[in-house]
Design an enzyme around this catalytic site. Structure first.
Site, short mmCIF file in Angstrom:
data_model
loop_
_atom_site.label_atom_id
_atom_site.label_comp_id
_atom_site.label_asym_id
_atom_site.label_seq_id
_atom_site.Cartn_x
_atom_site.Cartn_y
_atom_site.Cartn_z
N ASN A 248 49.57 -0.86 -7.86
CA ASN A 248 50.55 -1.43 -7.60
C ASN A 248 51.73 -1.12 -8.69
OD1 ASN A 248 52.87 -3.29 -7.06
ND2 ASN A 248 51.71 -4.94 -6.81
N CYS B 35 57.83 -7.34 -6.62
CA CYS B 35 57.72 -6.24 -5.68
C CYS B 35 58.75 -5.91 -4.79
CB CYS B 35 56.34 -6.48 -5.14
SG CYS B 35 55.05 -6.49 -6.65
N HIS C 154 55.06 -1.73 0.85
CA HIS C 154 54.66 -1.90 -0.66
C HIS C 154 53.36 -1.74 -0.80
CE1 HIS C 154 54.84 -3.34 -4.73
NE2 HIS C 154 54.09 -4.17 -4.32
C1 LIG Z 1 43.78 -10.21 -6.35
C2 LIG Z 1 42.91 -9.73 -5.06
C3 LIG Z 1 42.57 -8.28 -4.77
C4 LIG Z 1 41.70 -10.43 -5.15
O1 LIG Z 1 40.83 -10.30 -4.02
P1 LIG Z 1 40.21 -11.61 -3.30
O2 LIG Z 1 39.46 -11.18 -2.46
O3 LIG Z 1 41.34 -12.36 -2.94
O4 LIG Z 1 39.23 -12.15 -4.50
P2 LIG Z 1 39.08 -13.65 -5.15
O5 LIG Z 1 40.33 -13.71 -6.16
O6 LIG Z 1 38.83 -14.63 -4.24
O7 LIG Z 1 37.85 -13.41 -6.10
C5 LIG Z 1 36.61 -13.34 -5.31
C6 LIG Z 1 35.67 -13.25 -6.50
O8 LIG Z 1 35.72 -11.72 -7.16
C7 LIG Z 1 35.85 -11.98 -8.58
N1 LIG Z 1 36.72 -11.13 -9.33
C8 LIG Z 1 38.26 -11.04 -9.30
N2 LIG Z 1 38.71 -9.98 -9.93
C9 LIG Z 1 37.33 -8.87 -10.11
C10 LIG Z 1 37.35 -7.75 -10.37
N3 LIG Z 1 38.30 -7.03 -10.96
N4 LIG Z 1 35.96 -7.28 -10.38
C11 LIG Z 1 34.93 -8.05 -10.08
N5 LIG Z 1 35.34 -9.26 -9.63
C12 LIG Z 1 36.49 -9.79 -9.56
C13 LIG Z 1 36.50 -13.49 -8.85
O9 LIG Z 1 36.12 -13.74 -9.82
C14 LIG Z 1 35.77 -14.24 -7.43
O10 LIG Z 1 34.37 -14.30 -8.11
P3 LIG Z 1 33.66 -15.80 -7.96
O11 LIG Z 1 33.67 -15.80 -6.19
O12 LIG Z 1 32.49 -15.69 -8.27
O13 LIG Z 1 34.74 -16.89 -8.31
C15 LIG Z 1 43.76 -10.21 -3.80
O14 LIG Z 1 43.78 -11.67 -3.85
C16 LIG Z 1 45.19 -9.71 -3.42
O15 LIG Z 1 45.10 -8.56 -3.43
N6 LIG Z 1 46.07 -10.64 -3.73
C17 LIG Z 1 47.42 -10.31 -3.49
C18 LIG Z 1 47.91 -9.47 -4.86
C19 LIG Z 1 49.37 -9.06 -4.58
O16 LIG Z 1 50.01 -8.60 -3.61
N7 LIG Z 1 49.70 -8.91 -5.74
C20 LIG Z 1 51.12 -8.56 -5.90
C21 LIG Z 1 52.24 -9.09 -5.07
S1 LIG Z 1 53.04 -7.80 -4.42
#
Ligand SMILES: CC(C)(COP(=O)(O)OP(=O)(O)OC[C@H]1O[C@@H](n2cnc3c(N)ncnc32)[C@H](O)[C@@H]1OP(=O)(O)O)[C@@H](O)C(=O)NCCC(=O)NCCS
Length: 335
Positions: free
Chosen positions: A285, A115, A255
């Site tokens: 993204n 990224c 980003h």
């Molecule tokens: C990926 C992201 C959106 C997930 O959000 P989060 O708030 O951290 O969510 P979590 O991973 O803790 O998951 C929370 C719950 O949602 C669920 N979940 C994950 N993806 C899901 C989706 N698409 N739809 C519904 N539920 C989802 C998980 O299974 C988890 O369930 P559980 O509590 O029963 O285990 C977030 O962590 C993020 O944006 N991370 C950085 C991404 C990033 O910057 N990536 C590229 C680098 S530049």
């Protein structure tokens, strides 16, 4: 301070026509539009028809750029392509692009900065302008994320889109252009976002395919926490180092990985909405394409004027961190 400043003198972009909405993804994995919107800020993203390689998107973005700038491809000295989804390991996508464009005089190479790829490529390209070695450097960010996303993994497949963006760097001739950059790598974060299969560690085999190792994997929370901290810290640091504060900034071009990461940095720097570009809602993204696409959005919205103080900031797999501070130079633009 460099002798010759590198300025962005043209911009081009390409977005695949196919729009994939959150409702479309609801049909493929156990997710909801509401979860995706509230956790990430994404409503839809663009995706290519399967089998369309990155060089095709990059080529279209560069054609758009050359047309807007009114120059031929044979004027380009150097092509740098930032991507994590090259057409193949080698030849470099920059070589494939050079051929497609007919950029006969240009040399080039790819960089893998995830990224941060575009910001890294941009500052790298600027060095060739600063030294006087080159007059026209094409910096491209292009990714076909749909080719490495696992559509059985709801935690990642909702986040990414496909696109390409490109800028042309030329000597500024005035006080516009790149002022400073600050990049970092923390390789200890590598395990939190990566694609394990296909390289020399895990060459392709039936086993790597069966284990779905040719898809990206992410531990979202680790990446999220790191990104929130580093976005804000590094943005504040580069401003301060150059004698500025958030109040001096005309536009932040972050980003677009998660709207919550962007808004945390925005809050920390005390920036109003009018000073931050956000287009994650429409494109998700797009990895290396994200920042040039965001510059395009700012131009569409008439939010970039000559001499504006602009900050590009990104955090990505690696972990990589990239920030670049510049004074906007002005480019020819009509939507
Ligand atoms: C990926 C992201 C959106 C997930 O959000 P989060 O708030 O951290 O969510 P979590 O991973 O803790 O998951 C929370 C719950 O949602 C669920 N979940 C994950 N993806 C899901 C989706 N698409 N739809 C519904 N539920 C989802 C998980 O299974 C988890 O369930 P559980 O509590 O029963 O285990 C977030 O962590 C993020 O944006 N991370 C950085 C991404 C990033 O910057 N990536 C590229 C680098 S530049």
């Amino acid at each position: 301070m460099p002798q010759i400043r590198a300025a962005i003198t043209a911009l081009g972009r390409y977005l695949p026509e196919r729009v994939v909405t959150n409702a479309d993804l609801e049909k493929r994995v156990a997710t909801t539009d509401e979860w995706i919107r509230t956790r990430t800020g994404i409503r839809e993203r663009r995706m290519v028809e399967p089998g369309t390689p990155t060089s095709v998107l990059a080529h279209k973005a560069c054609q758009d750029l050359l047309e807007r700038r009114g120059i031929g491809a044979d004027e380009i000295d150097l092509i740098i392509v930032a991507t994590v989804t090259p057409d193949m390991f080698f030849p470099a996508t920059a070589c494939l692009l050079q051929d497609k464009l007919g950029a006969r005089r240009a040399w080039g190479f790819d960089i893998s900065g995830a990224c941060c790829g575009f910001v890294y490529a941009f500052t790298m390209g600027a060095q060739f302008i600063h030294t006087g070695a080159h007059k026209k450097v094409l910096v491209v960010g292009a990714d076909v994320m749909s080719s490495i996303v696992d559509f059985e993994d709801r935690a990642t497949c909702v986040l990414f889109g496909d696109a390409a963006g490109a800028v042309l760097l030329e000597p500024a001739g005035d006080d516009t252009g790149l002022i400073d950059f600050a990049h970092e790598v923390d390789g200890s974060g590598g395990e939190y976002l990566r694609m394990l299969g296909g390289g020399s560690l895990n060459p392709p085999s039936h086993e790597t395919v069966d284990k779905r190792m040719h898809y990206l994997r992410q531990e979202g929370q680790h990446v999220f926490k790191y990104a929130v901290r580093k976005f804000a810290e590094n943005s504040a640091a580069i401003l301060e180092k150059n004698g500025f504060s958030g109040a001096d900034l005309d536009l932040m071009v972050p980003h677009q990985a998660n709207i919550r990461i962007i808004e945390a940095a925005q809050q920390r720097l005390g920036l109003p909405d009018s000073k931050v570009v956000k287009n994650i809602e429409c494109y998700g993204n797009t990895t290396a394409a994200t920042i040039p696409l965001a510059l395009g959005t700012a131009l569409d919205e008439g939010r970039l004027k000559k001499h504006d103080l602009v900050l590009m900031a990104a955090v990505g797999a690696g972990f990589t961190v990239g920030t670049a501070l510049l004074r906007w130079s002005g480019v020819a633009w009509n939507h």
